[in-house]
Design an enzyme around this catalytic site. Structure first.
Site, PDB file in Angstrom:
ATOM      1  N   HIS A 100       0.844  -1.207   0.000  1.00  0.00           N
ATOM      2  CA  HIS A 100       0.000   0.000   0.000  1.00  0.00           C
ATOM      3  C   HIS A 100       0.872   1.247   0.000  1.00  0.00           C
ATOM      4  O   HIS A 100       1.989   1.244   0.506  1.00  0.00           O
ATOM      5  CB  HIS A 100      -0.936   0.011   1.200  1.00  0.00           C
ATOM      6  CG  HIS A 100      -0.239  -0.023   2.531  1.00  0.00           C
ATOM      7  ND1 HIS A 100       0.229  -1.185   3.089  1.00  0.00           N
ATOM      8  CD2 HIS A 100       0.069   0.964   3.402  1.00  0.00           C
ATOM      9  CE1 HIS A 100       0.794  -0.916   4.260  1.00  0.00           C
ATOM     10  NE2 HIS A 100       0.723   0.380   4.470  1.00  0.00           N
ATOM     11  N   HIS A 102       0.636   5.364   1.094  1.00  0.00           N
ATOM     12  CA  HIS A 102      -0.071   6.421   1.801  1.00  0.00           C
ATOM     13  C   HIS A 102      -0.031   7.690   0.951  1.00  0.00           C
ATOM     14  O   HIS A 102       1.002   8.025   0.378  1.00  0.00           O
ATOM     15  CB  HIS A 102       0.632   6.751   3.127  1.00  0.00           C
ATOM     16  CG  HIS A 102       0.671   5.630   4.109  1.00  0.00           C
ATOM     17  ND1 HIS A 102      -0.147   5.579   5.212  1.00  0.00           N
ATOM     18  CD2 HIS A 102       1.445   4.514   4.162  1.00  0.00           C
ATOM     19  CE1 HIS A 102       0.137   4.490   5.918  1.00  0.00           C
ATOM     20  NE2 HIS A 102       1.099   3.830   5.301  1.00  0.00           N
TER      21      HIS A 102
END
Ligand code: 5GP
Ligand code: ZN
Length: 139
Positions: A100, A102
């Site tokens: 992932h 941010h």
């Protein structure tokens, strides 16, 4: 998919999220613990623990969505800047072991991420590390 993985559960719809965008390869939603209002995550739909495990086409798909999502986020929260952050391995702060990125809106004097403690290489050390990295590079 991994049954133990919270982001896989979000992809499957078993855990709700405040969705921002999805296509066949990626999903973006608001981080439940924001560092600033609008803090989002962009994840791969398929489970890979780390960026170095991701196939190149998936990494490219993730990268292609970062700029447009960041633009929408900073417009929405009226922030003048943002950071893209991708933690890999626990020592680097990775808590959720599913790839992932941010997207973190930034404002002047928000107190997030101060200046990093940049060091200097002793003579010859930069060239030694350069050689070791290029010897290891598998592309
Ligand atoms: P990491 O430290 O692994 O780079 O960041 C993981 C992020 O996932 C954290 O910022 C955390 O707040 C977020 N997060 C963890 N669980 C959930 C969840 O169930 N929903 C959402 N929206 N975010 C989560
Ligand atoms: Zn997962």
């Amino acid at each position: 998919m991994s049954d133990q993985c919270i982001f896989c559960e979000i992809v499957k719809g078993n855990i709700p999220c405040a969705k921002i965008f999805e296509d066949d390869q990626v999903l973006s939603f608001l981080d439940i613990g924001p560092l600033s209002p609008g803090h989002c995550l962009l994840i791969s739909k398929k489970h890979y623990a780390r960026l170095e495990h991701c196939p190149a086409d998936l990494t490219a798909a993730l990268a292609s969505r970062l700029g447009p999502i960041a633009q929408a986020v900073i417009t929405a929260v009226n922030a003048p800047g943002y950071n893209i952050l991708n933690n890999n391995h626990p020592c680097a702060g990775q808590l959720v072991e599913h790839v992932h990125f941010h997207i973190i809106p930034r404002n002047p004097n928000d107190g997030l991420f101060g200046n990093w403690p940049a060091d200097k290489y002793p003579a010859g050390e930069m060239e030694r590390i350069q050689q070791k990295i290029t010897d290891s590079l598998a592309i």
